[in-house]
Design an enzyme around this catalytic site. Sequence first.
Site, PDB file in Angstrom:
ATOM      1  CG  ASP A   6      -1.492   1.291   1.520  1.00 21.59           C
ATOM      2  OD1 ASP A   6      -1.831   2.035   0.454  1.00 21.59           O
ATOM      3  OD2 ASP A   6      -1.917   1.598   2.678  1.00 21.59           O
ATOM      4  CB  CYS A   7       2.205   3.058  -2.367  1.00 26.63           C
ATOM      5  SG  CYS A   7       3.940   2.380  -2.921  1.00 26.63           S
ATOM      6  N   GLY A   8       1.112   5.117   0.054  1.00 27.15           N
ATOM      7  CA  GLY A   8       0.500   6.175  -0.016  1.00 27.15           C
ATOM      8  C   GLY A   8       1.212   7.370  -0.130  1.00 27.15           C
ATOM      9  CG  ASN A   9       0.240  11.051  -2.271  1.00 26.96           C
ATOM     10  OD1 ASN A   9       0.695  11.323  -3.198  1.00 26.96           O
ATOM     11  ND2 ASN A   9      -1.163  10.818  -2.085  1.00 26.96           N
ATOM     12  CB  THR A  12       5.715   2.535   0.821  1.00 26.92           C
ATOM     13  OG1 THR A  12       5.729   3.695  -0.174  1.00 26.92           O
ATOM     14  CG2 THR A  12       5.649   1.319   0.106  1.00 26.92           C
ATOM     15  N   PRO A 108      -6.910   4.598  -5.894  1.00 28.52           N
ATOM     16  CG  PRO A 108      -4.900   3.653  -6.576  1.00 28.52           C
ATOM     17  CD  PRO A 108      -5.533   4.969  -6.613  1.00 28.52           C
ATOM     18  CG  ASP A 109      -6.016   5.903  -1.164  1.00 25.11           C
ATOM     19  OD1 ASP A 109      -6.268   6.324  -2.358  1.00 25.11           O
ATOM     20  OD2 ASP A 109      -6.046   6.627  -0.420  1.00 25.11           O
ATOM     21  CB  THR A 184       2.413  29.995  19.261  1.00 23.27           C
ATOM     22  OG1 THR A 184       2.877  31.283  19.914  1.00 23.27           O
ATOM     23  CG2 THR A 184       2.454  30.105  17.951  1.00 23.27           C
TER      24      THR A 184
HETATM   25  N1  LIG Z   1       1.513   7.676  15.215  1.00 21.98           N
HETATM   26  C1  LIG Z   1       1.482   8.747  14.454  1.00 21.98           C
HETATM   27  N2  LIG Z   1       1.730   9.994  15.144  1.00 21.98           N
HETATM   28  C2  LIG Z   1       2.057  11.280  14.123  1.00 21.98           C
HETATM   29  N3  LIG Z   1       1.811  11.139  12.931  1.00 21.98           N
HETATM   30  C3  LIG Z   1       1.579   9.927  12.356  1.00 21.98           C
HETATM   31  C4  LIG Z   1       1.439   8.755  12.899  1.00 21.98           C
HETATM   32  N4  LIG Z   1       1.310   7.889  11.913  1.00 21.98           N
HETATM   33  C5  LIG Z   1       1.251   8.318  11.078  1.00 21.98           C
HETATM   34  N5  LIG Z   1       1.506   9.658  10.865  1.00 21.98           N
HETATM   35  C6  LIG Z   1       1.422  10.636   9.985  1.00 21.98           C
HETATM   36  O1  LIG Z   1       0.209  10.683   9.523  1.00 21.98           O
HETATM   37  C7  LIG Z   1       0.062  10.974   8.002  1.00 21.98           C
HETATM   38  C8  LIG Z   1      -0.643   9.773   7.460  1.00 21.98           C
HETATM   39  O2  LIG Z   1       0.066   8.857   7.449  1.00 21.98           O
HETATM   40  P1  LIG Z   1      -0.268   7.593   6.577  1.00 21.98           P
HETATM   41  O3  LIG Z   1      -1.861   7.028   6.947  1.00 21.98           O
HETATM   42  O4  LIG Z   1       0.714   6.661   6.375  1.00 21.98           O
HETATM   43  O5  LIG Z   1      -0.418   8.446   5.030  1.00 21.98           O
HETATM   44  P2  LIG Z   1      -0.467   7.778   3.468  1.00 21.98           P
HETATM   45  O6  LIG Z   1      -1.224   6.645   3.616  1.00 21.98           O
HETATM   46  O7  LIG Z   1      -1.033   9.205   2.841  1.00 21.98           O
HETATM   47  O8  LIG Z   1       1.005   7.712   3.159  1.00 21.98           O
HETATM   48  C9  LIG Z   1       1.508  10.944   7.709  1.00 21.98           C
HETATM   49  O9  LIG Z   1       1.853  12.673   7.749  1.00 21.98           O
HETATM   50  C10 LIG Z   1       2.153  10.368   8.804  1.00 21.98           C
HETATM   51  O10 LIG Z   1       3.371  10.944   8.923  1.00 21.98           O
HETATM   52  C1  LIG Z   2      -7.136  11.436  -2.257  1.00 23.63           C
HETATM   53  C2  LIG Z   2      -5.847  10.749  -2.313  1.00 23.63           C
HETATM   54  C3  LIG Z   2      -4.840  11.928  -2.473  1.00 23.63           C
HETATM   55  C4  LIG Z   2      -5.473  10.323  -0.900  1.00 23.63           C
HETATM   56  O1  LIG Z   2      -4.122   9.603  -0.783  1.00 23.63           O
HETATM   57  P1  LIG Z   2      -3.287   9.405   0.474  1.00 23.63           P
HETATM   58  O2  LIG Z   2      -3.740  10.185   1.557  1.00 23.63           O
HETATM   59  O3  LIG Z   2      -3.872   8.099   1.053  1.00 23.63           O
HETATM   60  O4  LIG Z   2      -1.967   9.351  -0.024  1.00 23.63           O
HETATM   61  C5  LIG Z   2      -5.734   9.473  -3.267  1.00 23.63           C
HETATM   62  O5  LIG Z   2      -6.747   8.670  -2.973  1.00 23.63           O
HETATM   63  C6  LIG Z   2      -5.809  10.164  -4.802  1.00 23.63           C
HETATM   64  O6  LIG Z   2      -5.067  10.630  -5.375  1.00 23.63           O
HETATM   65  N1  LIG Z   2      -7.284  10.166  -5.194  1.00 23.63           N
HETATM   66  C7  LIG Z   2      -7.470  10.359  -6.764  1.00 23.63           C
HETATM   67  C8  LIG Z   2      -8.822  11.227  -6.712  1.00 23.63           C
HETATM   68  C9  LIG Z   2     -10.077  10.553  -6.130  1.00 23.63           C
HETATM   69  O7  LIG Z   2      -9.877   9.762  -5.569  1.00 23.63           O
HETATM   70  O8  LIG Z   2     -10.948  10.878  -6.391  1.00 23.63           O
HETATM   71  K   LIG Z   3      -4.326   6.169   2.643  1.00 24.80           K
END
Ligand SMILES: Nc1ncnc2c1ncn2[C@@H]1O[C@H](COP(=O)(O)OP(=O)(O)O)[C@@H](O)[C@H]1O
Ligand SMILES: CC(C)(COP(=O)(O)O)[C@@H](O)C(=O)NCCC(=O)O
Ligand SMILES: [K+]
Length: 257
Positions: A6-9, A12, A108-109, A184
Amino acid sequence: MLLAIDCGNTNTVFSIWDGTRFLCTLRTSTHHARTADAYFTWYSTLVKHYGIEADITDVIISSTVPRVVFNLRVFADRFFRCRPIVVGKPECLLPHDPRVDEGTQVGPDRLVNTAGAFDRHGGDLIVVDFGTATTFDVVASDGAYVGGVIAPGVNLSLEALHMAAAALPHVDISVPQQVVGTNTVACIQSGIFWGYVGLVREICTRIKAERDRPMTIVATGGLAPLFQQSADLFDVMEDDLTMHGLTVIHKFNKDNA
Ligand SMILES: Nc1ncnc2c1ncn2[C@@H]1O[C@H](COP(=O)(O)OP(=O)(O)O)[C@@H](O)[C@H]1O
Ligand SMILES: CC(C)(COP(=O)(O)O)[C@@H](O)C(=O)NCCC(=O)O
Ligand SMILES: [K+]
């Protein structure tokens, strides 16, 4: 055994599924320039460290970053001699086709979350995923993805404040003790935390009203636990939802090959 990727932005995640349970979950940051060899060096080191006997025969990939897919395909081919299933590609079958505007590419996610959540809970769901973006996926009673909501992610919002305002520091998210901050950092944490609580509540309420039916709210993603612990926002929280969805889609493709 299946290797689900599963690769997120931001991150991974690799998980090894033996057909019954996940043997391990490995996490790295997402970089489009990472090569197949680099993935394998990282992967094999950790698998050895955990003492896992992994005989990978299948690979499935979901990636919100299109550029990483090429190197992951090479990785699957070179080290496991297999052709991965890539969610969102025409050759990857989905249990239920999404009902969205023609020409729309659903992340895809979100398709994977939909499949995973429907398998566990049946239909009429809102899946909230706290990733780089905060996404809401609406799953109809028949299991189809029928649309949703995309909002900026929690860390993205924190980063944006820091980038755009000279006097605002980088702040990590946390649960504030009170709403009124007296410094702040506390002010920013309050704005983001309670702001997202409000965002999630309002969007879910409006989705339920628009669809005019009770719906189950399922939360997942890196920051879901933070919101679960101090606000009554979700019915269930499942940190393995995306991985579960990948196993569901993989099985569906095997059964219907
Ligand atoms: N336990 C945590 N505490 C703080 N930030 C977190 C934690 N786990 C993940 N994150 C942060 O939450 C965000 C979402 O992570 P993730 O779900 O892996 O994103 P993606 O699927 O988009 O790659 C990222 O900015 C990541 O650094
Ligand atoms: C909305 C997202 C950027 C979320 O990505 P993630 O936060 O998991 O990295 C991703 O699902 C995406 O690129 N979607 C394409 C547009 C859509 O789903 O309608
Ligand atoms: K995701």
